[in-house]
Design an enzyme around this catalytic site. Sequence first.
Site, PDB file in Angstrom:
ATOM      1  N   ASP A  99       0.853  -1.197   0.000  1.00  0.00           N
ATOM      2  CA  ASP A  99       0.000   0.000   0.000  1.00  0.00           C
ATOM      3  C   ASP A  99       0.890   1.250   0.000  1.00  0.00           C
ATOM      4  OD1 ASP A  99      -2.376   1.464   0.286  1.00  0.00           O
ATOM      5  OD2 ASP A  99      -2.302   1.393   2.482  1.00  0.00           O
ATOM      6  N   GLY A 138      -7.734   8.364   7.765  1.00  0.00           N
ATOM      7  CA  GLY A 138      -7.813   8.724   9.180  1.00  0.00           C
ATOM      8  C   GLY A 138      -9.240   8.992   9.631  1.00  0.00           C
ATOM      9  N   HIS A 165      -9.700   4.843  -1.090  1.00  0.00           N
ATOM     10  CA  HIS A 165      -8.817   4.913   0.084  1.00  0.00           C
ATOM     11  C   HIS A 165      -9.576   5.661   1.172  1.00  0.00           C
ATOM     12  CE1 HIS A 165      -4.666   3.674  -1.334  1.00  0.00           C
ATOM     13  NE2 HIS A 165      -5.448   3.454  -2.357  1.00  0.00           N
TER      14      HIS A 165
HETATM   15  P1  13P Z   1      -8.327   4.601   6.664  1.00  0.00           P
HETATM   16  O1  13P Z   1      -7.162   4.393   7.603  1.00  0.00           O
HETATM   17  O2  13P Z   1      -8.857   5.976   6.682  1.00  0.00           O
HETATM   18  O3  13P Z   1      -9.371   3.555   6.871  1.00  0.00           O
HETATM   19  O4  13P Z   1      -7.753   4.387   5.193  1.00  0.00           O
HETATM   20  C1  13P Z   1      -6.919   3.300   4.925  1.00  0.00           C
HETATM   21  C2  13P Z   1      -6.247   3.479   3.622  1.00  0.00           C
HETATM   22  O5  13P Z   1      -6.736   4.166   2.748  1.00  0.00           O
HETATM   23  C3  13P Z   1      -4.965   2.797   3.409  1.00  0.00           C
HETATM   24  O6  13P Z   1      -4.385   3.124   2.196  1.00  0.00           O
END
Ligand code: 13P
Length: 284
Positions: free
Chosen positions: A81, A186, A213
């Site tokens: 990621d 977040g 995301h």
């Molecule tokens: P969140 O942490 O907001 O759930 O998003 C995760 C993410 O997009 C990882 O790439």
Amino acid sequence: MKVSLNEILQIAENKNIAIGAFNVPNLESLMAVIEAAEETNSPVIIQHAEVHNHLIPLEIIGPIMIDFAHRAKVPVAVHLDHGTSFNTCTKAMQMGFSSIMYDGSAHNMNDNIKNTQEIVKIAHSLGIQVEAELGSIATSSIGGGEGRTPKSLTPENLYTQPKDAFDFYIQTKVDALAISFGTVHGVYLTEPQLNLNLVQEVKQLVNIPLVMHGGSGVSEKDYHLSITNGIRKINYYTYMNRAGANFIKDLDTHDNLFFDDISIQGKESMKKNVIKAINMFSKK
Ligand code: 13P
């Protein structure tokens, strides 16, 4: 069983669902996600974000993720990621990851295209798929270190422009595209306002699986509308991470608390949260 990203996204396409992609920067979260996927009999994506290297380096967690994927009773894709450097991307490829995300969103469009083309060339020669990001999926001030916040947040530099998505895809031939349409990494400080027309427009121009995301904190209705419009992979971490810690607040006493208790209970709490997310993404 370990599968490719293409295979798993094809399942999503056939069933008109999205597959949850969960960050797993420790054994507890890794076990929670695999157990949740097995209990719901659902395919899943486990991913390591480059920014989580301070929690556990790719060199350590990568081979463990691959081992868990091979042992799992459901299809599991192992994904990098937000790989921002060639070094990290090639390391994940050499390790045997199913797919990688090259995040060139900090670069201008031309450099993003050039870098992505190079990564795609190497990855495809190895049978590995590539996700890229266009537009900027910002990071809220609480949690969610996977993204970055542009200095000035205007729709032009924040949201994905459909024409850019088309040009980018034609020149790079990536396998999946993360687009910015109103989600943030977040904890949401205000209710997310998703531009679902944008998802539909990009999907019509670029007929490949689209990625959300910042999946934590989106309403169930918006998950379903996003999926209907073409989202096939939902990245989700912050709320599961929070769930792994929140159980402590409900304990009657913190006396005699050992790390083992935190490890076991934290894993169970994350697992419950992941099951809920998987069920929402697959409309169960
Ligand atoms: P969140 O942490 O907001 O759930 O998003 C995760 C993410 O997009 C990882 O790439």
